[in-house]
Every structure is written in C-alpha cells, then in structure tokens.
Enzyme design. Structure first.
Site, mmCIF file in Angstrom:
data_model
loop_
_atom_site.group_PDB
_atom_site.id
_atom_site.type_symbol
_atom_site.label_atom_id
_atom_site.label_comp_id
_atom_site.label_asym_id
_atom_site.label_seq_id
_atom_site.Cartn_x
_atom_site.Cartn_y
_atom_site.Cartn_z
ATOM 1 N N LYS A 22 0.880 -1.178 0.000
ATOM 2 C CA LYS A 22 0.000 0.000 0.000
ATOM 3 C C LYS A 22 0.909 1.217 0.000
ATOM 4 C CE LYS A 22 -4.305 -1.289 2.227
ATOM 5 N NZ LYS A 22 -4.200 -2.659 1.721
ATOM 6 N N ASP A 47 -1.549 -2.029 -4.138
ATOM 7 C CA ASP A 47 -2.967 -1.974 -3.781
ATOM 8 C C ASP A 47 -3.531 -0.609 -4.176
ATOM 9 O OD1 ASP A 47 -2.572 -4.401 -2.517
ATOM 10 O OD2 ASP A 47 -3.091 -3.678 -0.505
ATOM 11 N N MET A 48 -4.858 -0.543 -4.322
ATOM 12 C CA MET A 48 -5.481 0.771 -4.486
ATOM 13 C C MET A 48 -6.235 1.097 -3.208
ATOM 14 S SD MET A 48 -5.535 3.361 -6.401
ATOM 15 C CE MET A 48 -5.220 3.005 -8.135
ATOM 16 N N GLN A 89 -10.291 -0.230 -9.231
ATOM 17 C CA GLN A 89 -11.560 -0.528 -8.548
ATOM 18 C C GLN A 89 -12.751 -0.225 -9.460
ATOM 19 O OE1 GLN A 89 -10.367 2.462 -5.848
ATOM 20 N NE2 GLN A 89 -9.920 1.079 -4.151
ATOM 21 N N ARG A 142 -4.746 -5.670 -11.271
ATOM 22 C CA ARG A 142 -5.670 -6.398 -10.394
ATOM 23 C C ARG A 142 -7.008 -5.665 -10.441
ATOM 24 N NH1 ARG A 142 -4.414 -5.558 -4.460
ATOM 25 N NH2 ARG A 142 -2.598 -6.778 -4.956
ATOM 26 N N ALA A 159 -13.074 -1.476 -1.805
ATOM 27 C CA ALA A 159 -13.383 -1.834 -0.418
ATOM 28 C C ALA A 159 -13.623 -0.644 0.504
ATOM 29 C CB ALA A 159 -12.242 -2.678 0.147
ATOM 30 N N HIS A 218 -14.622 -12.519 -5.096
ATOM 31 C CA HIS A 218 -15.217 -13.787 -4.649
ATOM 32 C C HIS A 218 -16.585 -13.971 -5.265
ATOM 33 C CE1 HIS A 218 -12.748 -11.843 -1.564
ATOM 34 N NE2 HIS A 218 -12.135 -13.008 -1.572
ATOM 35 N N ARG A 250 -12.721 -3.646 7.001
ATOM 36 C CA ARG A 250 -13.199 -3.650 5.609
ATOM 37 C C ARG A 250 -13.858 -4.980 5.268
ATOM 38 N NH1 ARG A 250 -8.512 -0.460 4.843
ATOM 39 N NH2 ARG A 250 -7.240 -2.211 4.180
HETATM 40 C C1 LIG Z 1 -6.901 -10.532 -4.055
HETATM 41 C C2 LIG Z 1 -7.681 -9.311 -3.655
HETATM 42 C C3 LIG Z 1 -7.027 -8.097 -3.521
HETATM 43 C C4 LIG Z 1 -7.751 -6.953 -3.181
HETATM 44 N N1 LIG Z 1 -7.114 -5.730 -3.175
HETATM 45 C C5 LIG Z 1 -7.854 -4.605 -3.006
HETATM 46 C C6 LIG Z 1 -7.277 -3.320 -3.138
HETATM 47 O O1 LIG Z 1 -6.072 -3.171 -3.407
HETATM 48 N N2 LIG Z 1 -8.082 -2.236 -2.968
HETATM 49 C C7 LIG Z 1 -9.422 -2.345 -2.678
HETATM 50 O O2 LIG Z 1 -10.122 -1.321 -2.578
HETATM 51 N N3 LIG Z 1 -9.978 -3.557 -2.516
HETATM 52 C C8 LIG Z 1 -9.244 -4.684 -2.679
HETATM 53 N N4 LIG Z 1 -9.844 -5.899 -2.542
HETATM 54 C C9 LIG Z 1 -11.208 -5.982 -1.950
HETATM 55 C C10 LIG Z 1 -12.308 -5.798 -2.979
HETATM 56 O O3 LIG Z 1 -12.341 -4.465 -3.417
HETATM 57 C C11 LIG Z 1 -13.678 -6.166 -2.372
HETATM 58 O O4 LIG Z 1 -13.969 -5.291 -1.317
HETATM 59 C C12 LIG Z 1 -13.771 -7.577 -1.854
HETATM 60 O O5 LIG Z 1 -13.140 -8.471 -2.710
HETATM 61 C C13 LIG Z 1 -15.262 -8.009 -1.720
HETATM 62 O O6 LIG Z 1 -15.909 -7.898 -2.952
HETATM 63 P P1 LIG Z 1 -16.157 -9.136 -3.924
HETATM 64 O O7 LIG Z 1 -15.578 -8.767 -5.255
HETATM 65 O O8 LIG Z 1 -15.667 -10.380 -3.382
HETATM 66 O O9 LIG Z 1 -17.719 -9.106 -4.178
HETATM 67 P P2 LIG Z 1 -18.955 -9.052 -3.184
HETATM 68 O O10 LIG Z 1 -20.130 -8.785 -4.074
HETATM 69 O O11 LIG Z 1 -18.700 -8.132 -2.073
HETATM 70 O O12 LIG Z 1 -19.021 -10.512 -2.622
HETATM 71 C C14 LIG Z 1 -19.349 -11.647 -3.421
HETATM 72 C C15 LIG Z 1 -19.395 -12.862 -2.502
HETATM 73 O O13 LIG Z 1 -18.099 -13.100 -1.949
HETATM 74 C C16 LIG Z 1 -18.165 -13.500 -0.603
HETATM 75 N N5 LIG Z 1 -17.510 -12.461 0.241
HETATM 76 C C17 LIG Z 1 -17.122 -11.243 -0.166
HETATM 77 N N6 LIG Z 1 -16.517 -10.577 0.837
HETATM 78 C C18 LIG Z 1 -16.550 -11.388 1.906
HETATM 79 C C19 LIG Z 1 -16.101 -11.271 3.232
HETATM 80 N N7 LIG Z 1 -15.490 -10.167 3.685
HETATM 81 N N8 LIG Z 1 -16.296 -12.312 4.078
HETATM 82 C C20 LIG Z 1 -16.902 -13.427 3.651
HETATM 83 N N9 LIG Z 1 -17.362 -13.605 2.388
HETATM 84 C C21 LIG Z 1 -17.190 -12.599 1.527
HETATM 85 C C22 LIG Z 1 -19.616 -13.647 -0.299
HETATM 86 O O14 LIG Z 1 -19.972 -14.975 -0.598
HETATM 87 C C23 LIG Z 1 -20.281 -12.690 -1.274
HETATM 88 O O15 LIG Z 1 -21.605 -13.034 -1.556
HETATM 89 C C24 LIG Z 1 -9.143 -7.045 -2.897
HETATM 90 C C25 LIG Z 1 -9.791 -8.265 -3.044
HETATM 91 C C26 LIG Z 1 -9.099 -9.382 -3.431
HETATM 92 C C27 LIG Z 1 -9.844 -10.667 -3.607
#
Ligand SMILES: Cc1cc2nc3c(=O)[nH]c(=O)nc-3n(C[C@H](O)[C@H](O)[C@H](O)COP(=O)(O)OP(=O)(O)OC[C@H]3O[C@@H](n4cnc5c(N)ncnc54)[C@H](O)[C@@H]3O)c2cc1C
Length: 301
Positions: free
Chosen positions: A97, A129-130, A158, A178, A183, A221, A282
């Site tokens: 970061k 990271d962002m 993002q 990425r 978040a 996810h 987060r």
């Molecule tokens: C490898 C990686 C790197 C990342 N780096 C950054 C970054 O640099 N900057 C940034 O702003 N964000 C980052 N993120 C976080 C990202 O922005 C999301 O906030 C986070 O991934 C949740 O969103 P989602 O895409 O999984 O979708 P969502 O729609 O939020 O979730 C989809 C499904 O995933 C599962 N899920 C999601 N989050 C959770 C949780 N916390 N606990 C349990 N289950 C969950 C649930 O089953 C949910 O229904 C990163 C995420 C990943 C995977």
C-alpha cells in the site's frame, strides 16, 4: 443493494473503542489473517501451494505518518521479498500500500521506498494496492513512472469508481492489473452506489483490459463475475497466463480450490502482521454477516 447503506454503519461500529477491544479479544482476525510474522505467512502459503494455489503476501499497515514508519514498513517488505527468494518452493509475490510507504508524507519518499522493494524483489512481481479515491492519481502516476522504467510492477483498479474506465484508457501498454470492486466507503460523486452498477462496470472493465492486451488478476469472490471472466477467456482464446483468479485468505476457499482443481491459475492474498484492524473492518463492512460470525466467537468465549 445500496453499498453505502450497508458499509457505513459497520464502519461506524468499527470506530468504537469497545468494538475494537472486543474484536481483539475474540481472535476473529485469525480467520482472515493467518499470523503476525512472515514465517507464519509462508507457512500459510505452503498450505495453499499444496492445493496448487499461489500467494500474494501483504504486510499489513497503512497511512504511515512518519518517515521512520515508512522506512520500517519498507524494511518489512524487503524482508518479505527476501524470504520469498529464500523459499523457491513457494509461488509468491508481494503487494504494497503506498500510504504505508509514505505517500501521505511525500511522493518522492514513497517512490524511493517502493524502488527499494522492487530492487530487492529482483524481477519478481510487486503489486500496488489501491486505497481511497484521493490516492488514485498519485498511485497511477507512480505505477506509470515505474513501468516506464521497466519495473515488474502492477496496480489495482476498482470498478466502483466512476473514473476507472478513463484510467484504463491511460494505462501503460502491457500492464498487470488487479481488478477489484473496491473496499472503501466512497461518496456517490465518485463511486457507483448500486451493486448492479459496480458489477456491470467490473464486466466491462475486464473485457476492455483483455482487449487492450493487459494481464488481469480477477480479484473477486463473486462467482458470477468469475464465471463470466472464465467464459470470456474461453471464447476469446486468451492465453491462460494473462488471467489469474485471486481471492482473499479465508474467503470462499471452496471456490479457490475448485478453480485450482479445474486448472485455472489461482492466487490468494495472504495478509500478515499486527496491524490487522483496518483490514478486518473492511472485511466486515463488505459482508455484515461476518459480524454474526464475530458475535458467535464472542458467545463461545
Ligand atoms: C486478491 C484481492 C485483492 C484486493 N485488493 C484490493 C485493493 O487493493 N483495494 C481495494 O479497494 N480492494 C481490494 N480488494 C477488496 C475488494 O475491493 C472487495 O472489497 C472484496 O473483494 C469483496 O468484494 P467481492 O468482489 O468479493 O464481491 P462481493 O459482491 O462483495 O461478494 C461476493 C461474494 O463473496 C463473498 N464475500 C465477499 N466478501 C466477503 C467477506 N469479507 N467475508 C466473507 N465472504 C465474503 C460472499 O460470498 C459474497 O456473496 C481485494 C480483493 C481481493 C480478492
């Protein structure tokens, strides 16, 4: 679903000192952060490796306020990349970061700290990271400058930010990106507020990044988005090494393992260190159901 309406109360709660104290006592962080030290992170990486899954190490910390703090965080990253170089059995990279490397203090300080990590990595990938929207310009500028100098560095974008489509147009050629939803709690002027808009933007950005020849880490996810990405990769005949699926430690392990078993490249982001609290908040804000899990761990104590 309005994302801000869900996030804001959880983030408010997480700022209460009693909540923080309870979270610390509960041990809930271990679900998302496997340990305090790089050795513990490498041990988690080896477990993932036995399932055919790579690792991205993240030494936790952000918004460092002194030069000494930024320098110490840089030392930690240098130690992490050295540990990875000393562990050829681990398929790993690091992600930093910029506010941890001093971006709030000075752009040049941050840049020279990041160069130190990149030199220590000796060609190994260093991802950036962002963070919150006020850092996007600074982060993209630093990324472009380092790419221009040939460094093995990539950056996160993002899909919730309205500006990201324009940022994709301006990326250096053959970038490593990425792609995440985002978040942080962002105002509606800068970010889409509806999940459907954020997801729609994600799909479009992924297709554009691929069409423009970038390497993409599909970091989500969300199974629908992952399946959509896999279909597009199949129909466009994209090289497998240009797209990798990435998830966070402790989240959707079933999906991580299934993709790896199907032969798709999968990498899990493994955070470690003692400064896990902002990261944990987060994760709770993204999924308030985690609060129930947290409440149940308190109940069991
Ligand atoms: C490898 C990686 C790197 C990342 N780096 C950054 C970054 O640099 N900057 C940034 O702003 N964000 C980052 N993120 C976080 C990202 O922005 C999301 O906030 C986070 O991934 C949740 O969103 P989602 O895409 O999984 O979708 P969502 O729609 O939020 O979730 C989809 C499904 O995933 C599962 N899920 C999601 N989050 C959770 C949780 N916390 N606990 C349990 N289950 C969950 C649930 O089953 C949910 O229904 C990163 C995420 C990943 C995977």
């Amino acid at each position: 679903v309005n994302e801000q309406l869900v996030r804001a109360p959880v983030l408010w709660l997480s700022e209460r000192p009693w909540f923080r104290a309870a979270a610390t006592r509960s041990g809930i962080a271990r679900r998302f952060v496997p340990g305090d030290t790089v050795d513990e992170a490498l041990s988690a990486a080896r477990d993932l490796g036995s399932l055919g899954i790579g690792t991205m190490l993240d030494h936790l910390g952000e918004n460092v306020t002194t030069r000494e703090g930024a320098s110490a965080a840089t030392d930690d990253y240098v130690a992490a990349v050295q540990a990875l170089r000393g562990a050829p059995d681990v398929d790993g990279a690091v992600s930093v970061k910029l506010t941890q490397l001093g971006l709030d203090l000075s752009r040049n300080l941050c840049l020279s700290n990041l160069r130190r990590v990149i030199e220590a990595a000796a060609g190994g990938l260093v991802m950036i990271d962002m963070e919150g929207h006020g850092y996007v310009d600074g982060t993209l500028e630093i990324h472009a400058e380092l790419r221009g100098a040939g460094a093995s560095v990539g950056v996160c974008l993002q899909s919730y930010l309205r500006r990201t489509a324009a940022d994709v147009e301006a990326l250096p050629p053959s970038s490593t990106i990425r792609l995440v939803k985002g978040a942080y709690l962002e105002p509606a002027e800068v970010a889409f507020t509806e999940k459907s808009e954020v997801d729609g933007a994600y799909r479009r950005l992924f297709a554009t990044l691929l069409a423009r020849g970038h390497t993409v880490h599909v970091a989500t996810h969300d199974e629908d988005l992952v399946e959509g990405a896999r279909r597009l990769v199949g129909t466009r005949g994209v090289d497998r090494d240009r797209v990798e699926y990435q998830m966070l430690f402790g989240i959707r392990r079933d999906l991580q393992e299934r993709l790896a078993q199907d032969g798709d490249p999968v990498r899990v982001y493994v955070p470690y260190g003692t400064e896990w609290y902002p990261y944990l908040t987060r994760r709770m804000a993204e999924r308030p159901a985690n609060l129930w899990f947290f409440a149940s761990t308190l109940g069991r104590r």
